[in-house]
Design an enzyme around this catalytic site. Structure first.
Site, mmCIF file in Angstrom:
data_model
loop_
_atom_site.group_PDB
_atom_site.id
_atom_site.type_symbol
_atom_site.label_atom_id
_atom_site.label_comp_id
_atom_site.label_asym_id
_atom_site.label_seq_id
_atom_site.Cartn_x
_atom_site.Cartn_y
_atom_site.Cartn_z
ATOM 1 C CG LEU A 56 -2.046 1.066 1.210
ATOM 2 C CD1 LEU A 56 -3.237 0.586 2.033
ATOM 3 C CD2 LEU A 56 -1.575 2.398 1.759
ATOM 4 C CG HIS A 87 8.989 4.073 8.830
ATOM 5 N ND1 HIS A 87 8.379 5.282 8.593
ATOM 6 C CD2 HIS A 87 10.285 4.227 8.454
ATOM 7 C CE1 HIS A 87 9.263 6.132 8.081
ATOM 8 N NE2 HIS A 87 10.421 5.512 7.997
#
Length: 340
Positions: A127, A231
């Site tokens: 994505l 992240h």
């Protein structure tokens, strides 16, 4: 909103490549390599072209397109059966407890064990949303369209679904987890290993990675701190996955230590709770209705967009804008679920 999710086409290679260059590394499913991306599109075209409802190792690539400008602004992927061509490796976080009677002390050591436990699952991944479009719920549209696609083709997906989140990457594009563990055995940087994996697969991991469990106490502080952390740009994605029913069950990525989330496919919220209905009317936008994700069609005819949905006469009424974006008229069948 004039954005639609649709099947990827061969002509999307340039769009995919431009997005891949913006990922910043650690994005295995979207490598900045034209040959690898062209292979993905070809594999996707083969999957979209097969109309048999059986589980195989396939890849579907979806694109987010602005229907007003024809610009492609995002992408996502679905892999139906991981670990069939190359082993699907993860680290599983575990604990070894030992007791010393003489010292009268109990020691608990955290360990990382190389495993293929998740082999055979389906995967949602790849994505990416263009930085200029990260507002207005387009990331949510991309993410949840995958579950409506699964629902429309349920027999082509496994009983369990996973999602790998990118782990911590430093400002130089390196991975503290890789540097503290795997990098010591491979003689290559994180960027080199990540690129090689994206193009050639995981087999080199099986060839070179130590098979014995790793005590995390032996890793660097930076590597330990990165285990299981997404992240910073992936925190919102992790919350969306949790909202859908995915959970972190102590599996992490072997490259950057990022968390792997898993769910029973039939219990994914959008798969489970979406409703099917016939469109009985199309009316001007602005009326009452539930703001929803609306999908229609199968395989390369699949389309998904936002729109207002209102129940009437055993079916639903769609806003004219949503119907135009999806390319449907009264009589069409849709699947829909509230946006919230």
């Amino acid at each position: 909103m004039s954005f639609v999710i649709r099947a990827a086409r061969a002509g999307d290679l340039a769009h995919l490549y431009e997005m891949a260059k913006l990922t910043g590394g650690g994005f295995t499913n979207l490598p900045p390599d034209r040959t690898a991306l062209a292979a993905k599109l070809a594999r996707g075209a083969e999957a979209f072209g097969r109309d048999t409802a059986t589980l195989r190792d396939e890849l579907f690539v979806l694109m987010l397109e602005n229907t007003a400008t024809r610009e492609v602004r995002g992408t996502c992927q679905l892999i139906t059966h991981v670990g069939q061509k190359h082993p699907f490796y993860s680290y599983r976080i575990g604990t070894l407890t030992q007791h010393s009677r003489e010292l009268e002390r109990t020691f608990r050591a955290e360990m990382l064990t190389l495993t293929t436990d998740l082999e055979g699952a389906s995967e949602v991944g790849g994505l990416f949303l263009h930085p200029g479009e990260r507002a207005g719920g387009l990331g949510l549209l991309l993410a949840r369209s995958r579950y409506l696609f699964i629902r429309a083709h349920r027999q082509r997906f496994a009983e369990r679904t996973l999602a790998e989140l990118r782990g911590v990457i430093d400002e130089a594009g390196g991975s503290p987890f890789w540097d503290g563990l795997a990098g010591r055995f491979f003689g290559m940087s994180f960027q080199q290993a990540d690129e090689f994996n994206a193009i050639n697969g995981h087999q080199f991991i099986a060839d070179l990675m130590p098979k014995h469990p790793i005590y995390t106490a032996m890793l660097t502080e930076g590597a330990r701190a990165a285990i299981g952390l997404p992240h910073p740009s992936g925190r919102a994605a992790m919350r969306m996955l949790e909202h859908e029913g995915f959970a972190f069950e102590n599996y992490v990525d072997i490259f950057d230590g990022g968390p792997t989330m898993t769910a029973r496919t039939d219990q994914i919220r959008t798969v489970r709770d979406a409703r099917d209905a016939t469109v009985v009317a199309v009316e001007d936008d602005g009326g009452e209705g539930t703001e929803a994700l609306v999908a229609t069609g199968r395989l390369d005819g699949f389309r998904c967009a936002y729109g207002a949905v209102r129940a009437r006469d055993g079916g639903v009424v769609l806003g004219r804008g949503c119907a135009a974006t999806l390319g449907i008229e009264p009589g069409a069948t849709v699947s829909w679920i509230g946006r919230v």
